[in-house]
Motif scaffolding. Structure first.
Motif, PDB file in Angstrom:
ATOM      1  N   PRO A 497      79.776 -22.080-103.654  1.00  0.00           N
ATOM      2  CA  PRO A 497      80.031 -20.943-104.551  1.00  0.00           C
ATOM      3  C   PRO A 497      81.242 -21.191-105.448  1.00  0.00           C
ATOM      4  N   ASN A 498      81.045 -20.921-106.738  1.00  0.00           N
ATOM      5  CA  ASN A 498      82.118 -20.954-107.739  1.00  0.00           C
ATOM      6  C   ASN A 498      82.707 -22.351-107.995  1.00  0.00           C
ATOM      7  N   GLU A 499      82.083 -23.385-107.459  1.00  0.00           N
ATOM      8  CA  GLU A 499      82.614 -24.711-107.786  1.00  0.00           C
ATOM      9  C   GLU A 499      82.166 -25.124-109.190  1.00  0.00           C
ATOM     10  N   TRP A 500      82.872 -26.085-109.779  1.00  0.00           N
ATOM     11  CA  TRP A 500      82.576 -26.553-111.129  1.00  0.00           C
ATOM     12  C   TRP A 500      81.693 -27.799-111.081  1.00  0.00           C
ATOM     13  N   PRO A 501      80.852 -27.993-112.086  1.00  0.00           N
ATOM     14  CA  PRO A 501      80.001 -29.188-112.121  1.00  0.00           C
ATOM     15  C   PRO A 501      80.809 -30.451-112.407  1.00  0.00           C
ATOM     16  N   VAL A 502      80.208 -31.580-112.074  1.00  0.00           N
ATOM     17  CA  VAL A 502      80.859 -32.891-112.219  1.00  0.00           C
ATOM     18  C   VAL A 502      80.464 -33.520-113.545  1.00  0.00           C
ATOM     19  N   SER A 503      81.443 -34.127-114.204  1.00  0.00           N
ATOM     20  CA  SER A 503      81.172 -34.881-115.426  1.00  0.00           C
ATOM     21  C   SER A 503      81.983 -36.170-115.391  1.00  0.00           C
ATOM     22  N   TYR A 504      81.728 -37.050-116.371  1.00  0.00           N
ATOM     23  CA  TYR A 504      82.425 -38.338-116.456  1.00  0.00           C
ATOM     24  C   TYR A 504      82.979 -38.527-117.867  1.00  0.00           C
ATOM     25  N   HIS A 505      84.073 -39.266-117.936  1.00  0.00           N
ATOM     26  CA  HIS A 505      84.734 -39.504-119.223  1.00  0.00           C
ATOM     27  C   HIS A 505      85.188 -40.961-119.286  1.00  0.00           C
ATOM     28  N   GLY A 506      84.885 -41.604-120.403  1.00  0.00           N
ATOM     29  CA  GLY A 506      85.379 -42.955-120.653  1.00  0.00           C
ATOM     30  C   GLY A 506      86.423 -42.927-121.745  1.00  0.00           C
ATOM     31  N   SER A 507      87.341 -43.864-121.713  1.00  0.00           N
ATOM     32  CA  SER A 507      88.459 -43.834-122.667  1.00  0.00           C
ATOM     33  C   SER A 507      88.011 -44.049-124.105  1.00  0.00           C
ATOM     34  N   THR A 531      80.395 -36.059-120.030  1.00  0.00           N
ATOM     35  CA  THR A 531      78.945 -35.986-119.846  1.00  0.00           C
ATOM     36  C   THR A 531      78.625 -36.081-118.362  1.00  0.00           C
ATOM     37  N   PRO A 532      77.568 -35.401-117.914  1.00  0.00           N
ATOM     38  CA  PRO A 532      77.165 -35.547-116.505  1.00  0.00           C
ATOM     39  C   PRO A 532      76.493 -36.886-116.229  1.00  0.00           C
ATOM     40  N   SER A 533      76.230 -37.663-117.286  1.00  0.00           N
ATOM     41  CA  SER A 533      75.539 -38.941-117.120  1.00  0.00           C
ATOM     42  C   SER A 533      76.532 -40.087-117.008  1.00  0.00           C
ATOM     43  N   LEU A 534      76.727 -40.582-115.793  1.00  0.00           N
ATOM     44  CA  LEU A 534      77.594 -41.733-115.596  1.00  0.00           C
ATOM     45  C   LEU A 534      76.992 -42.983-116.238  1.00  0.00           C
ATOM     46  N   ASP A 535      75.652 -43.057-116.282  1.00  0.00           N
ATOM     47  CA  ASP A 535      74.997 -44.212-116.906  1.00  0.00           C
ATOM     48  C   ASP A 535      75.402 -44.349-118.369  1.00  0.00           C
ATOM     49  N   ILE A 536      75.460 -43.205-119.081  1.00  0.00           N
ATOM     50  CA  ILE A 536      75.845 -43.226-120.496  1.00  0.00           C
ATOM     51  C   ILE A 536      77.302 -43.641-120.642  1.00  0.00           C
ATOM     52  N   VAL A 537      78.166 -43.121-119.777  1.00  0.00           N
ATOM     53  CA  VAL A 537      79.575 -43.490-119.836  1.00  0.00           C
ATOM     54  C   VAL A 537      79.748 -44.987-119.584  1.00  0.00           C
ATOM     55  N   ALA A 538      79.051 -45.506-118.572  1.00  0.00           N
ATOM     56  CA  ALA A 538      79.159 -46.928-118.255  1.00  0.00           C
ATOM     57  C   ALA A 538      78.649 -47.793-119.400  1.00  0.00           C
ATOM     58  N   GLY A 576      66.455 -37.681-129.749  1.00  0.00           N
ATOM     59  CA  GLY A 576      65.667 -38.921-129.766  1.00  0.00           C
ATOM     60  C   GLY A 576      65.332 -39.415-128.387  1.00  0.00           C
ATOM     61  N   SER A 577      65.533 -40.726-128.198  1.00  0.00           N
ATOM     62  CA  SER A 577      65.139 -41.354-126.936  1.00  0.00           C
ATOM     63  C   SER A 577      66.040 -40.938-125.785  1.00  0.00           C
ATOM     64  N   GLU A 578      67.203 -40.350-126.086  1.00  0.00           N
ATOM     65  CA  GLU A 578      68.124 -39.934-125.029  1.00  0.00           C
ATOM     66  C   GLU A 578      68.120 -38.419-124.909  1.00  0.00           C
ATOM     67  N   GLU A 579      66.941 -37.859-124.987  1.00  0.00           N
ATOM     68  CA  GLU A 579      66.762 -36.414-125.040  1.00  0.00           C
ATOM     69  C   GLU A 579      67.339 -35.701-123.830  1.00  0.00           C
ATOM     70  N   SER A 580      67.318 -36.370-122.690  1.00  0.00           N
ATOM     71  CA  SER A 580      67.764 -35.712-121.460  1.00  0.00           C
ATOM     72  C   SER A 580      69.281 -35.733-121.290  1.00  0.00           C
ATOM     73  N   VAL A 581      69.973 -36.424-122.162  1.00  0.00           N
ATOM     74  CA  VAL A 581      71.418 -36.584-122.020  1.00  0.00           C
ATOM     75  C   VAL A 581      72.142 -35.403-122.652  1.00  0.00           C
ATOM     76  N   GLU A 582      73.131 -34.883-121.947  1.00  0.00           N
ATOM     77  CA  GLU A 582      73.975 -33.817-122.482  1.00  0.00           C
ATOM     78  C   GLU A 582      75.402 -34.340-122.642  1.00  0.00           C
ATOM     79  N   TYR A 583      76.100 -33.797-123.638  1.00  0.00           N
ATOM     80  CA  TYR A 583      77.534 -33.996-123.754  1.00  0.00           C
ATOM     81  C   TYR A 583      78.180 -32.621-123.609  1.00  0.00           C
ATOM     82  N   TRP A 584      79.269 -32.558-122.879  1.00  0.00           N
ATOM     83  CA  TRP A 584      79.961 -31.290-122.675  1.00  0.00           C
ATOM     84  C   TRP A 584      81.282 -31.343-123.413  1.00  0.00           C
ATOM     85  N   LEU A 585      81.533 -30.309-124.198  1.00  0.00           N
ATOM     86  CA  LEU A 585      82.784 -30.202-124.946  1.00  0.00           C
ATOM     87  C   LEU A 585      83.626 -29.086-124.348  1.00  0.00           C
TER      88      LEU A 585
END
Length: 611
Positions: A497-507, A531-538, A576-585
């Motif tokens: 309950p009330n926890e925040w979602p996980v995201s990743y950030h690259g420099s 972004t919640p997608s670590l694959d995109i960050v990597a 486009g081809s990365e339709e499932s990817v979200e970015y969080w601002l």
């Protein structure tokens, strides 16, 4: 200075005899010999001390600034040609320099044809010398084989500082040295592309050093990269040079990075030197739990030298030590932020932009300035409002030192940019990891895990665990108003309950990198992208760095406030081809110690040698 220079050695000419007549009766302790070099700033003669019989190089100068000469005299390093002393005789300035018997590197390589091992040692010597110069800090601006001299015992030394420039301190506006030989404006064949537009900083030397590596390794590589340089100079397109089939993957990658068109992407001199030395040293077993590895990764992201906790105390004479925190990742790498502070400015302009300035002590402020201003204008504004002496004020943007004569727009500074201001006096600013930064009790090794089809949720969002990575936990418990945002500390696949979602950030995750987002506004985007997608960050944004013989990646694991009602987290769907990817601002709630709506809680690292 060396015995093989730009002009042919001469016997006692009329000019030598006339110089002897000037010096013999003025207490000058050296005998002048044959002329061994000549350039725009004077002539060089071989000389001998009358008592010690030491062989030296003596340069007769047309003009010299004594303060500049004293500055270079302090540059005491085995890979820098040593300035012994200087004399004023009958209004003529004579500079006494170390004599390098084998002359210039280009002549040595042509005549001696040294082995690959000797060539690699020359590269190490040049790296060590340049890393030392950049610490002072001095830009050489004319690195080339003719300006590297080889001593009697086979040590390569950087010389000819005719185009060198002090970066910080009084007289930093004028060229440093008129002491050694130099050409009028650097050498075109070894010039960084930004220098052509009179826009340069320390990283211009890195480009030249990369070309110097090529010239040192082989004549064939020198010709090949020279042809690319020629094409680059006449082309208005990509100015990055590339190497292939060098036979040494490490050197190929290193030199390619040194020859990047964008100087922000070139490694710093100390990093080049460290990587060169580590590469030829014994290869150590990868240790992802190493704090030293984390420090090297933070250094790669921020572009500043990072010491281990307590290490600065072992370095006397360095009072300017700043504790680096995890939020510095955002300050150094994210170009747009949200401001709540009152802007301090005397500038009225329709092109006014806000710039976020962070001082060495950690204080922050927002300054308004015209987008047409120069770095010098920005320096004066910061100096006036912060009461810091402008002459000793270092400014950094995107981890690179920025120079007075360039427009801020050319440095990539725009609305929301982050500039670091350091008042350094006469010593270097060092960064040290804060002892409270890491919380090793919560480290977790994901390197051997594979979640397969198992789905995990955090904050009611899908959670991609960092499988294949090692997580170094950050000390975040008790740092905010509560710890609910972290969720329950147990093994689970569901959300608490009330926890925040996980995201990743690259420099490298900046506004201009988010190419798949769609935002219906022309206004500057402010905030931190994750972004919640670590694959995109990597794949796109994680910093890659070299440490102790291996290549790694580093990124941040965060929790993000999901409360959209107050605009805390804007979801930008992919296209486009990365339709499932979200970015969080996340843009709301900037605090003195970072963003309250995006909270890093782990540094993740992984080995990528085999990628």
């Amino acid at each position: 200075m060396g015995g093989n220079n730009q002009s042919r050695p001469q016997s006692r000419s009329q000019s030598t005899v006339s110089l002897q007549s000037v010096t013999q009766h003025q207490g000058f302790p050296y005998d002048l010999g044959e002329k061994i070099g000549e350039g725009n700033f004077g002539t060089v003669h071989k000389g001998k001390h009358q008592q010690t019989k030491e062989i030296v190089a003596i340069k007769k100068l047309k003009k010299v600034n004594p303060r500049e000469a004293e500055t270079l005299k302090k540059a005491n390093h085995k890979n820098i040609v040593r300035l012994i002393e200087f004399h004023e005789v009958s209004e003529i300035t004579f500079i006494v320099l170390e004599f390098c018997e084998h002359g210039s590197l280009d002549v040595y390589l042509e005549k001696i044809k040294p082995t690959t091992e000797v060539r690699k040692q020359f590269i190490k010597d040049m790296c060590a010398g340049l890393a030392y110069l950049h610490r002072i800090p001095i830009i050489h601006r004319d690195l080339k084989p003719a300006n590297i001299l080889v001593s009697r015992d086979g040590v390569a030394k950087i010389a000819d500082f005719g185009q060198a420039k002090l970066v910080v301190g009084p007289d930093s506006e004028v060229n440093v040295d008129k002491i050694y030989m130099g050409t009028a404006g650097g050498t075109l064949a070894y010039m960084a592309p930004e220098v052509m537009q009179r826009h340069y900083n320390l990283q211009a030397d890195i480009f030249s050093l990369g070309l110097l590596f090529c010239a040192t390794l082989s004549d064939e590589l020198k010709r090949k990269i020279g042809a690319q340089c020629t094409a680059m100079m006449v082309s208005k397109g990509d100015h990055s040079l590339t190497l292939s089939n060098l036979g040494d993957d490490f050197m190929e990658k290193l030199i390619t990075n040194m020859l990047k068109e964008d100087y922000h992407e070139r490694p710093k001199a100390r990093v080049v030197y460290r990587q060169i030395m580590q590469h030829d040293g014994p290869v150590k077993q990868p240790n992802l739990s190493s704090v030293e590895l984390v420090a090297a990764g933070i250094e790669a992201c921020t572009g500043v030298e990072v010491l281990l906790p307590g290490e600065a105390a072992k370095l006397p004479g360095h009072p300017n030590v700043r504790k680096i925190t995890i939020h510095d990742f955002f300050h150094f790498t994210n170009p747009a932020m949200s401001f709540n502070e009152k802007r301090e400015t005397d500038v009225v302009d329709e092109n006014l932009i806000d710039i976020f300035v962070k001082s060495q002590g950690g204080s922050t402020g927002v300054f308004g300035i015209s987008s047409d201003a120069t770095v010098s204008d920005l320096r004066k504004l910061i100096s006036l409002n912060s009461h810091l002496p402008g002459d000793y004020l270092e400014l950094f943007h995107r981890a690179c030192r920025i120079e007075d004569e360039t427009p801020i727009r050319q440095e990539g500074i725009k609305h929301g940019s982050v500039v670091h201001a350091h008042s350094v006096g006469s010593s270097q600013v060092l960064y040290e990891m804060d002892e409270s930064l890491l919380d090793p009790g919560y480290n977790y090794n994901f390197t051997k895990l594979n979640d397969g089809n198992t789905q995990y949720f955090r904050g009611d969002h899908t959670y991609q665990r960092p499988c294949g990575w090692y997580r170094h936990a950050l000390k975040v418990k008790g740092q905010y108003e509560d710890d609910i945002w972290l969720g329950e500390q147990r093994s689970r696949t569901d959300s608490s309950p009330n926890e925040w979602p996980v995201s990743y950030h690259g420099s490298k995750m900046r506004n201009n990198c988010i190419v798949h987002g769609s935002i219906a506004t022309n206004e500057p985007i402010q905030g931190v992208f994750t972004t919640p997608s670590l694959d995109i960050v990597a794949d796109k944004f994680a910093e890659t760095f070299y440490f102790e013989g291996h290549t790694y990646q580093i990124a941040l694991q965060n929790r993000v406030n999901p409360d959209k009602k107050n605009g805390n987290m804007v979801v930008i769907p992919g296209e486009g081809s990365e339709e499932s990817v979200e970015y969080w601002l996340s843009s709301k709630g900037y605090l003195e110690n970072g963003f309250s709506d995006v909270r890093p809680y782990g540094i993740i690292v992984r080995l990528v040698d085999d990628d």
